[in-house]
Design an enzyme around this catalytic site. Structure first.
Site, PDB file in Angstrom:
ATOM      1  N   LYS A  80       0.493  -3.439  14.005  1.00 58.09           N
ATOM      2  CA  LYS A  80       0.081  -3.408  12.603  1.00 58.09           C
ATOM      3  C   LYS A  80      -0.874  -4.567  12.357  1.00 58.09           C
ATOM      4  CE  LYS A  80       1.164  -0.924   8.854  1.00 58.09           C
ATOM      5  NZ  LYS A  80       1.398   0.532   8.801  1.00 58.09           N
ATOM      6  N   GLY A 179       0.472   4.947  -5.206  1.00 58.05           N
ATOM      7  CA  GLY A 179      -0.769   4.902  -4.451  1.00 58.05           C
ATOM      8  C   GLY A 179      -1.088   6.295  -3.931  1.00 58.05           C
TER       9      GLY A 179
END
Length: 355
Positions: A80, A179
């Site tokens: 990540k 979102g």
């Protein structure tokens, strides 16, 4: 701060800090495991309160990607990236190109994609500097709808396990975070007949979803305590903790957010309260499954991607059934399944190296 002494450090293979003074880029890439393949995971841009918070987040997220990719049956390891900053204020094309150069410096050990605060336009800038990027507009595009589809299917699997029916008509769902993923999940739930309670830190997001779905808007700080059937965390992690769990009234927790459990012990805390928890890295794997198809030798095919994401519901059903059979938490069952695949791959690789 020391990475090695951080509570979130879990034998990560590599943690790299990148800085570009000209653009203001401050980024961290964490590679948790490359046993199954190159580390794949999105890039998140967030206004962290300090560097320590960013390090903790990227370490937790990278570990989650290892388990997510393993459970999804993908030949990817876990990694990540985080960029420190406000995506609405600080992000520029030049910064994203600088991030692309940072990714390129890792020589393919890390492949990046979208996450919170980063979209397909940003990935186009990254692509100008590196080929180690997925989720491009001209190929698989925004993975958010596939993440939302997987969560939607996981919620139905949870309802089927808990109630004997996956019917959503009349079911009330609290969606925290609107979102790209949360908003699309809300749309799918509304179209399937669910009643919605929603929250987001941005008023424009709640206004749009409420206008489209008739959702009731509440404060993000209290949505977890709403008297609903399903609580769907779709924002940031650690929302299931010592403070919130005693206040949860929903019988099911199933959402898109990563690292929803503040600590592993909170899975048992939920189970002891009779709450069915859908392990986040299993239910939210639709996005990475979608970009994996893009990465495959045959190239991207939306029908194939959709068919693979459809399998998330079946995987969730197996986890729920095994947890009920053994008395383990759903998180323990999912972890054991993922770790078994990683161990098998490591043993195979070791044997091949020794041959």
């Amino acid at each position: 701060m020391s990475v090695f002494s951080c509570a979130a450090f879990d034998g990560h293979e590599q943690v790299v800090f990148g800085h570009d003074p000209e653009t203001g880029l401050k980024a961290i890439v964490a590679l948790h495991s490359t046993v199954l393949g190159p580390g794949v995971g999105g890039c998140r841009m967030w206004a962290y309160p300090d560097e320590a918070a960013a390090v903790t987040d990227v370490l937790r997220l990278a570990r989650g990607m290892t388990y997510k990719n393993a459970m999804a049956g993908l030949d990817f390891g876990g990694a990540k990236a985080v960029i420190l900053g406000d995506a609405r204020r600080d992000k520029t094309p030049a910064m994203m190109r600088a991030f692309g150069r940072f990714v390129e410096s890792l020589a393919g050990r890390y492949i990046t994609a979208e996450d919170v605060g980063i979209g397909t336009d940003d990935m186009a800038h990254v692509r100008r500097e590196t080929g180690h990027v997925l989720g491009l507009a001209e190929t698989s595009g925004d993975p958010s709808p596939f993440t939302a589809l997987g969560v939607f299917l996981g919620i139905r699997a949870a309802l089927a396990h808990a109630r004997g029916s996956d019917e959503l008509t009349g079911v009330t769902v609290a969606v925290q975070g609107l979102g790209h993923v949360g908003a699309d999940l809300a749309r799918r739930l509304h179209e399937a007949g669910a009643r919605l309670v929603v929250a987001d830190i941005h008023r424009d997001a709640t206004d749009r979803v409420a206008a489209a779905t008739g959702a009731r808007v509440v404060d993000p700080a209290v949505i977890h305590a709403e008297p609903v059937d399903v609580y769907a965390p779709c924002a940031l992690g650690a929302v299931l903790n010592d403070r919130t769990i005693p206040e949860i009234k929903a019988g099911i927790v199933a959402g898109a957010a990563n690292n929803q459990l503040a600590e592993p012990r909170h899975a048992r805390m939920l189970a002891d309260r009779g709450v069915l928890y859908a392990p986040d890295y299993v239910i939210n794997a639709g996005g990475v499954i979608n970009i994996a198809v893009e990465h495959g030798p045959a190239g991207y095919d939306v029908a194939r991607a959709t068919a693979l994401v459809q399998g998330i519901g079946d995987t969730m059903s197996r986890i729920f059934a095994e947890a009920a059979r053994t008395g383990r938490t759903t998180a323990e069952v999912a972890d054991a399944m993922a770790e078994a695949r990683i161990r098998a791959a490591a043993a195979k690789k070791k044997a091949a190296d020794a041959a």
